[in-house]
Design an enzyme around this catalytic site. Structure first.
Site, PDB file in Angstrom:
ATOM      1  N   CYS A   1       0.412   2.604   6.298  1.00 39.94           N
ATOM      2  CA  CYS A   1       0.785   1.248   6.694  1.00 39.94           C
ATOM      3  C   CYS A   1       0.731   0.350   5.461  1.00 39.94           C
ATOM      4  O   CYS A   1       0.014   0.632   4.504  1.00 39.94           O
ATOM      5  CB  CYS A   1      -0.165   0.728   7.769  1.00 39.94           C
ATOM      6  SG  CYS A   1      -1.893   0.641   7.228  1.00 39.94           S
TER       7      CYS A   1
ATOM      8  N   HIS B   1      -9.499   2.437  -1.789  1.00 41.76           N
ATOM      9  CA  HIS B   1      -8.085   2.129  -1.590  1.00 41.76           C
ATOM     10  C   HIS B   1      -7.568   1.137  -2.637  1.00 41.76           C
ATOM     11  O   HIS B   1      -7.405  -0.043  -2.360  1.00 41.76           O
ATOM     12  CB  HIS B   1      -7.882   1.564  -0.175  1.00 41.76           C
ATOM     13  CG  HIS B   1      -6.506   1.060   0.099  1.00 41.76           C
ATOM     14  ND1 HIS B   1      -5.369   1.707  -0.353  1.00 41.76           N
ATOM     15  CD2 HIS B   1      -6.079  -0.047   0.769  1.00 41.76           C
ATOM     16  CE1 HIS B   1      -4.306   1.023   0.037  1.00 41.76           C
ATOM     17  NE2 HIS B   1      -4.705  -0.042   0.707  1.00 41.76           N
TER      18      HIS B   1
ATOM     19  N   CYS C   1       0.808  -1.221   0.000  1.00 43.18           N
ATOM     20  CA  CYS C   1       0.000   0.000   0.000  1.00 43.18           C
ATOM     21  C   CYS C   1       0.842   1.274   0.000  1.00 43.18           C
ATOM     22  O   CYS C   1       0.316   2.363  -0.221  1.00 43.18           O
ATOM     23  CB  CYS C   1      -0.943   0.000   1.203  1.00 43.18           C
ATOM     24  SG  CYS C   1      -1.945  -1.497   1.315  1.00 43.18           S
TER      25      CYS C   1
END
Length: 424
Positions: free
Chosen positions: A409, A379, A90
């Site tokens: 994160c 996301h 990510c």
């Protein structure tokens, strides 16, 4: 060699969409090109050779080995523009921003683009390795008899498909399972998680009402905004949802977790001198960045690594956690955001894990994700860092003397963070 100032010139992204809907069947390449094209057209870069393009995807097919290069070739840039892929879960596109910024700071290039793309709607479905090895041996067999005997080794079970799953290889657990463990470790309530999620939706909806995203989100496939927004949602409405991971005792739900998403985003970076020479807007300056990792196999929270990265970055810059006007903390899960805030406030955690003599302290929650974040906007794994960078850059451009902190994160127990400042 003296380091030079690196600035954010602008950003673009396509609307983030719920997986298996609007972008179903679209490839990473098809989604990656529009933001690059938008930046090329907006900043008059057509036919120009720039320093480099850096992009990446977390999930891709075996033939998608050069997403950045292929997207750059279709963007309108001069084909002599080099490009390469990065991948750090990510944190991918923020890591790309850092890579481009470092080269600009060292004087190796003047202008670069960083971004990311991901789609769950075109994930590779593979056969078993056993079948793959069978086909490879069949292809390598010489002569009719050897090929025939190899062909006889086929077994129907070889055709069982393998669908990619977002699980940690070392634990076999999904990211949501790990986030659920963190929620229990930090004693996070369901209500607090739901409240943060609802706030994310309300703030994102207000940002659209105020036209904040007008120059950041470009129309694509008939969409002009993200498809996850629930402006009228409430804690009461989502409180009845069943837990998504721990069905019996869990607090994480589909509503307080980021949704499966498809999308892409990109950011244009330049040296301050080059931006001024070209008359480009300067949204913000990149001050510093830091990555970190934790031992999640042996007890540390999978998604807590940004606490380490932020602590190291603050110490290096002689800053306090409270020295920021905006905090952009990626909402992989509401639980992850709350665990991070609690960790910074914990004297025990900061002493034993971060090696500090006192806690980093609390932040002003009114400065957190002021235009919503991943729960409300979506996301697409590798695209989130570029989305956040462009959003924070625009926020900082609106007022002088402001600072912003980015905290992302990632899978694998890592964190990617950065500090941005308003232009002078």
């Amino acid at each position: 060699m003296k380091s030079r100032n690196v600035v954010i010139v602008g950003g673009a992204r396509i609307p983030f969409s719920r997986s298996f809907t609007d972008y179903f069947g679209k490839t990473n390449h098809e989604l990656a090109v529009p933001p690059l094209k938008a930046l090329v057209e907006r900043y008059d870069l057509k036919g120009e050779r720039i320093g480099e393009v850096v992009m990446g995807a977390v999930i891709g097919h075996s033939d998608e080995i050069a997403i950045a290069r292929e997207a750059a070739l279709d963007s309108g840039l001069d084909p002599h523009t080099p490009a390469y892929d990065v991948r750090q879960a990510c944190g991918t596109s923020l890591e790309g921003v850092i890579a481009v910024a470092n080269k600009i700071a060292l004087g190796q290039i003047e202008v670069g683009i960083a971004g990311g793309v991901d789609t769950n709607s075109d994930i590779p479905v593979e056969f078993t390795r056993r079948f793959t090895h069978y086909l490879m041996r069949l292809n390598a067999a010489k002569g009719g008899w050897k090929r025939f005997t190899q062909a006889l080794k086929f077994r129907l079970g070889m055709l069982k498909p393998r669908i990619p799953a977002v699980v940690e290889r070392r634990t076999g657990k999904r990211m949501g399972d790990h986030a659920e463990m963190m929620a229990k470790d930090w004693k996070l309530s369901r209500e607090d998680q739901d409240t943060l999620a609802v706030e994310s939706h309300h703030k994102a909806a207000k940002a659209y009402e105020d036209n904040f995203f007008d120059d950041l989100v470009i129309p694509f496939q008939g969409l002009d905004r993200d498809t996850f927004l629930r402006p009228k949602t409430s804690v009461e409405k989502i409180s009845s949802l069943r837990p998504a991971f721990d069905r019996e005792n869990g607090t994480l739900t589909a509503a307080n977790s980021s949704p499966l998403s498809d999308g892409s985003a990109a950011v244009l970076l330049a040296s301050e001198e080059e931006a001024k020479k070209r008359g480009w807007p300067i949204l913000a300056k990149i001050v510093d960045a830091q990555t970190a990792a934790v031992d999640f196999v042996n007890g540390e929270g999978l998604l807590i690594a940004p606490t380490y990265a932020v602590s190291e970055m603050l110490q290096r810059n002689n800053m306090k956690l409270q020295d920021f006007d905006f905090y952009e903390i990626h909402e992989a899960f509401a639980a992850q955001v709350l665990a991070t805030l609690n960790a910074w406030e914990s004297e025990e955690y900061c002493r034993e894990k971060l090696g500090l003599d006192k806690p980093l302290g609390s932040i002003d929650r009114s400065k957190l994700n002021v235009h919503g974040s991943s729960i409300a906007l979506g996301h697409p794994y590798a695209a989130t860092g570029a989305r956040i960078t462009a959003t924070l850059g625009k926020l900082l451009s609106q007022e002088k003397g402001k600072r912003g902190l980015i905290s992302i994160c990632t899978a694998g127990g890592m964190g990617v963070t950065a500090i941005l400042e308003s232009p002078e």
